[in-house]
Design a protein around this motif. Sequence first.
Motif, PDB file in Angstrom:
ATOM      1  N   ARG A   8       0.869  -1.330   0.057  1.00  0.00           N
ATOM      2  CA  ARG A   8      -0.047  -0.035  -0.060  1.00  0.00           C
ATOM      3  C   ARG A   8       0.985   1.350  -0.020  1.00  0.00           C
ATOM      4  O   ARG A   8       0.567   2.203  -0.706  1.00  0.00           O
ATOM      5  CB  ARG A   8      -0.994  -0.050   1.266  1.00  0.00           C
ATOM      6  N   PHE A   9       2.172   1.244   0.795  1.00  0.00           N
ATOM      7  CA  PHE A   9       2.802   2.500   0.894  1.00  0.00           C
ATOM      8  C   PHE A   9       3.714   2.618  -0.631  1.00  0.00           C
ATOM      9  O   PHE A   9       3.710   3.913  -0.980  1.00  0.00           O
ATOM     10  CB  PHE A   9       4.034   2.090   1.896  1.00  0.00           C
ATOM     11  N   ALA A  10       4.132   1.626  -1.055  1.00  0.00           N
ATOM     12  CA  ALA A  10       4.470   1.567  -2.466  1.00  0.00           C
ATOM     13  C   ALA A  10       3.747   2.189  -3.463  1.00  0.00           C
ATOM     14  O   ALA A  10       3.901   2.987  -4.333  1.00  0.00           O
ATOM     15  CB  ALA A  10       5.236   0.249  -3.128  1.00  0.00           C
ATOM     16  N   ALA A  11       2.165   1.600  -3.453  1.00  0.00           N
ATOM     17  CA  ALA A  11       1.172   2.034  -4.484  1.00  0.00           C
ATOM     18  C   ALA A  11       1.144   3.348  -4.131  1.00  0.00           C
ATOM     19  O   ALA A  11       0.664   4.286  -5.339  1.00  0.00           O
ATOM     20  CB  ALA A  11       0.034   1.125  -4.254  1.00  0.00           C
ATOM     21  N   GLU A  12       0.766   3.855  -3.004  1.00  0.00           N
ATOM     22  CA  GLU A  12       0.617   5.399  -2.672  1.00  0.00           C
ATOM     23  C   GLU A  12       1.734   6.315  -3.348  1.00  0.00           C
ATOM     24  O   GLU A  12       1.406   7.190  -3.913  1.00  0.00           O
ATOM     25  CB  GLU A  12       0.141   5.543  -1.163  1.00  0.00           C
TER      26      GLU A  12
END
Length: 263
Positions: A8-12
């Motif tokens: 989720r961090f990487a996608a955001e």
Amino acid sequence: MSPSSRERFAAEARSERPDLSLLCLLLAMEADPELDERGLDWAQIELDRLAGMLPYGLRGGRAWASAVTRLLGGELGFHGTPADYDKLSSSLLHEVLRRRRGLPILLSVVWLEVARRAGAPVYGLGLPGHFVVGFGDPEEGVVVDPFAGGASLGAGPAELAAAPRTPARTLDIVLRILNNIRAWASARPEQSGVALWALELSLLLPSHPASLRYERARLLVERGSFQEGAAELDAYAGVVDAVDSATAARIRAEAVSARALLN
């Protein structure tokens, strides 16, 4: 942080308009195992609540700077102290919201996110060794220091006058926060695990210094993950080889030494 949270961090971070508050909260999950979705929701709701306390109809950078400072630095007492540099919690957004204390850049995140939600023309400004917040057109030089409770810097201080007025990008702010965490951990050898996750999150950002791969590899070796660290050293040497064969050879020698520690 679970694998799904890192995803989720990487996608955001790779989204068209990365959410600064969400990225700060997701990285805080690495440091605080008790921070869950409920905690993330609380922090976002708190930022919304604070934004709702600002007056309506403000116009111009100076009016916004005055109102936000009056609320956050004055009425609510958000500011920093020298002792905050000794606490990891000073780099975690949910803790800064709870304690109303933190490092300059995290207090600036609070100023930015509250003001942005209220519709203010606001931006972050990274100075050498410090981080502040500007309002209105950057050329106006309406800048406040959240660490000092929102004290106005104006255009007077030489450091500000000589600094570029380019607003800091969201991902640059996140990387700077992670760099602060790494610096905190590097001064405390027993916190090498903190340095490792800060490095790994930095590497998930779409733009980061390539040297972080080397730093992570060496840290893995220091932590006893000799095989994984050696493999990372070899991989990094392959990248460096194209521009600096002598340095690549030295890094490969480090990988050999790391594998020798397995015996």
